[in-house]
Enzyme design. Sequence first.
Site, PDB file in Angstrom:
ATOM      1  CD  GLU A   1       1.756  -4.038   3.402  1.00  0.00           C
ATOM      2  OE1 GLU A   1       2.909  -4.410   3.715  1.00  0.00           O
ATOM      3  OE2 GLU A   1       1.217  -3.000   3.837  1.00  0.00           O
TER       4      GLU A   1
ATOM      5  CE  LYS B   1       1.288   3.092   6.421  1.00  0.00           C
ATOM      6  NZ  LYS B   1       1.307   2.794   4.988  1.00  0.00           N
TER       7      LYS B   1
END
Length: 299
Positions: A22, A156
């Site tokens: 990405e 995360k």
Amino acid sequence: MDISEQIKNIPDLSSHPAVALETTVLTHGMPYPQNVECALACEEEIRRAGAEPYTIGIINGQIKIGLTKEDIIALGQNHSAIKVSRKDIPYCVTEGLTGSTTVAATMILANLAHIKIFSTGGIGGVHRGFNETMDVSADLDEFSRTDVNVICAGPKAILDIPRTMEYLETQGVPVIGYQTSTLPLFYTRTSKYALDIHASSAKDIAEMIKVGDALKLHQASLIVNPIPEKFSLDPTFMEEKIEEALKMMEKDQIHGKRVTPYLLDKLVGLTQGKSLESNIALIKNNAYVGGLIAKELKK
């Protein structure tokens, strides 16, 4: 070039040991020049594992599967690039804009090229304070929609981890621990969250993916790969710093897609650069493991 021509020109990489990467990390995840150095290093890690890297982005409205080195350097210095998720792709293409792709957008575009493996740092999920904000990353829904398997170092750590895992469970997304039986939390190798599924090798994961394809499940697997031990941070220390960053975010009234870049940036300062060092290490490690799985998948 209209969109039908763009799609026609997207390569079919189904016979390649391809790994998607990405680009949000380039524009919103790290400062320059570490962002560019990390992106180029990830490509090298994939090659070292015996696979082929394809960094994905949208440049002046053109979908690009496999950015050049020059593209990566330019994007890493582009402060006006938009953060592109599923909903933003048509707008970015139509208006001829330059955009970096999130996990969700990268999965969608990788799927157009028949890339089965995608390596990233960590995924988005259910944010803390969900009861007030209803903030859930589009990444989570993409796993049940798009057949691209994602390697990351776990959700995360800034997220609401139990709710994120419950959401994935509800969507029927397999979360596979790579050489771990507990969920890694991005900056830290282990956690109190046990995993139902784990694999000891890239070959085992490739076999699970092949079985899912044979059953026509038409969804992704999430492969969680712990950060290298040398770069794993103390969970208590990180939780304290995350709480500090969250208070700063509330004071600055940050919302929506600005939340994650804001928090990651604040953590760099609060940890005196340790979080950035760990972030770079885990992303490179995930790229290498992604390359191993892609190679096994094509055997």
